[in-house]
Design a protein around this motif. Sequence first.
Motif, short mmCIF file in Angstrom:
data_model
loop_
_atom_site.label_atom_id
_atom_site.label_comp_id
_atom_site.label_asym_id
_atom_site.label_seq_id
_atom_site.Cartn_x
_atom_site.Cartn_y
_atom_site.Cartn_z
N ILE A 124 0.64 -1.41 -0.06
CA ILE A 124 0.18 -0.05 0.05
C ILE A 124 0.69 1.20 -0.12
CG2 ILE A 124 -1.63 1.29 1.32
CD1 ILE A 124 -2.62 -1.45 2.55
N VAL A 125 1.81 1.18 1.03
CA VAL A 125 2.52 2.58 1.11
C VAL A 125 3.90 2.77 -0.06
CG1 VAL A 125 3.91 3.85 2.96
CG2 VAL A 125 1.91 2.57 3.44
N ASN A 126 4.58 1.73 -0.27
CA ASN A 126 5.69 1.97 -1.06
C ASN A 126 6.00 0.49 -1.92
OD1 ASN A 126 8.21 2.46 -2.47
ND2 ASN A 126 9.19 3.17 -0.33
N PRO A 127 5.24 0.08 -3.00
CA PRO A 127 5.66 -1.08 -3.36
C PRO A 127 6.70 -1.29 -3.76
CG PRO A 127 3.50 0.15 -4.61
CD PRO A 127 4.13 1.02 -3.37
N ALA A 128 7.63 -0.21 -4.23
CA ALA A 128 8.88 -0.42 -4.69
C ALA A 128 9.84 -1.14 -3.52
CB ALA A 128 9.50 1.22 -4.97
N LEU A 129 9.42 -1.09 -2.50
CA LEU A 129 10.19 -1.92 -1.45
C LEU A 129 9.76 -3.49 -1.69
CD1 LEU A 129 9.75 0.32 1.69
CD2 LEU A 129 11.62 0.05 0.27
N LEU A 130 9.03 -3.96 -2.39
CA LEU A 130 8.64 -5.27 -2.53
C LEU A 130 9.95 -6.05 -3.00
CD1 LEU A 130 4.84 -5.18 -3.71
CD2 LEU A 130 5.56 -5.82 -1.55
N ASP A 131 10.31 -5.49 -4.00
CA ASP A 131 11.74 -6.20 -4.49
C ASP A 131 12.71 -6.31 -3.31
OD1 ASP A 131 10.73 -6.35 -6.92
OD2 ASP A 131 11.65 -4.57 -7.60
N GLU A 132 13.00 -5.46 -2.66
CA GLU A 132 13.80 -5.77 -1.46
C GLU A 132 13.22 -6.68 -0.54
OE1 GLU A 132 15.34 -2.95 2.71
OE2 GLU A 132 14.82 -1.79 0.77
N LEU A 133 11.85 -6.67 -0.05
CA LEU A 133 11.29 -7.66 0.89
C LEU A 133 11.60 -9.10 0.18
CD1 LEU A 133 9.63 -8.22 3.27
CD2 LEU A 133 7.72 -7.98 1.91
N ARG A 134 11.41 -9.36 -1.12
CA ARG A 134 11.49 -10.55 -1.91
C ARG A 134 12.82 -11.04 -1.75
NH1 ARG A 134 7.51 -8.10 -5.63
NH2 ARG A 134 5.44 -8.92 -4.95
N ALA A 135 13.83 -9.86 -2.01
CA ALA A 135 15.29 -10.45 -1.96
C ALA A 135 15.70 -10.92 -0.55
CB ALA A 135 16.19 -9.29 -2.40
N ARG A 136 15.07 -10.10 0.42
CA ARG A 136 15.60 -10.79 1.90
C ARG A 136 14.89 -12.12 1.87
NH1 ARG A 136 15.52 -5.41 5.86
NH2 ARG A 136 16.70 -4.03 4.55
N GLY A 137 13.46 -12.35 1.68
CA GLY A 137 12.87 -13.56 1.71
C GLY A 137 13.65 -14.74 0.98
N ALA A 138 14.14 -14.40 -0.04
CA ALA A 138 15.24 -15.51 -0.94
C ALA A 138 16.48 -15.88 -0.15
CB ALA A 138 15.20 -14.85 -2.00
N ALA A 139 16.89 -14.64 0.42
CA ALA A 139 18.39 -14.93 1.03
C ALA A 139 18.05 -15.67 2.34
CB ALA A 139 18.83 -13.47 1.57
N SER A 140 16.89 -15.48 2.95
CA SER A 140 16.77 -16.15 4.07
C SER A 140 16.39 -17.75 4.12
CB SER A 140 15.93 -15.44 5.15
OG SER A 140 14.48 -15.20 4.65
N SER A 141 15.82 -18.07 2.87
CA SER A 141 15.44 -19.44 2.67
C SER A 141 16.36 -20.56 2.36
CB SER A 141 14.48 -19.51 1.24
OG SER A 141 13.54 -18.50 1.29
#
Length: 172
Positions: free
Chosen positions: A155-172
Motif C-alpha cells: 500500500i505505502v511503497n510497492p517499490a520496497l517489495l523487491d527488497e522484501l522478496r530479496a530478503r526472503g530469498a536470502a533467508s530461505s
Amino acid sequence: MRTVEEVDALAAAAHAGQVDKAGVPYIEHVRAVAAGLAPFGDRLVTAGLLHDVVEDTRWTAEELRAAGVPGDVVDLVEAVSNQPGVPYEEKIRRIAGNREATLLKIADNAHNSRADRAAALPEETQARLGAKYRAAREVLWAAADRADVEAVVTIVNPALLDELRARGAASS
C-alpha cells in the motif's frame, strides 16, 4: 472513541501549516502511513494518523487522551515517538518488541523511503536517510510477520517489495 474521520481532522489541525522536507503538506505523510495500516483496523489507522503529533506538534499525549483518543492508541504514538537522548537505532530495537508499534513504524519507514519523497532532497541527505531507513527495515521487518510487512509495503511503497522478496530469498 473518536472516529477515524474525527482523528483525521484532529491530525490535520495539529499539522496545519507544516510541510515535509519536499514542501508537501505534512498531513499527506500521516495519511499515507495510516492508509498502509488499513488492513489492521481502525485502531492502527488512528495511530497512523497521529503517529507524529506528539513528536512534531504542540500536542502532548495527555492532551490526546483528553481529546478522546483511546489510551492504547496514544501509547502506540508514544512508542514510535523520539525520546530525548535515545539514539534512533535503540528506538527501533525498542519498537521491534511491540507488534503494533512495529507495524506502525514499518508504514512510516516505507513512506519515508519513497523515491518521490527523497528526490527533492540533496544527494548526501538522500544517501544518509536511505542507509538509516534500510538499517531500520532490517530490524523491523525481522520482527514482523512477512505477510503483514507485505500488506503494508504494498500500500505505502510497492517499490520496497523487491527488497522484501530479496530478503526472503536470502533467508530461505
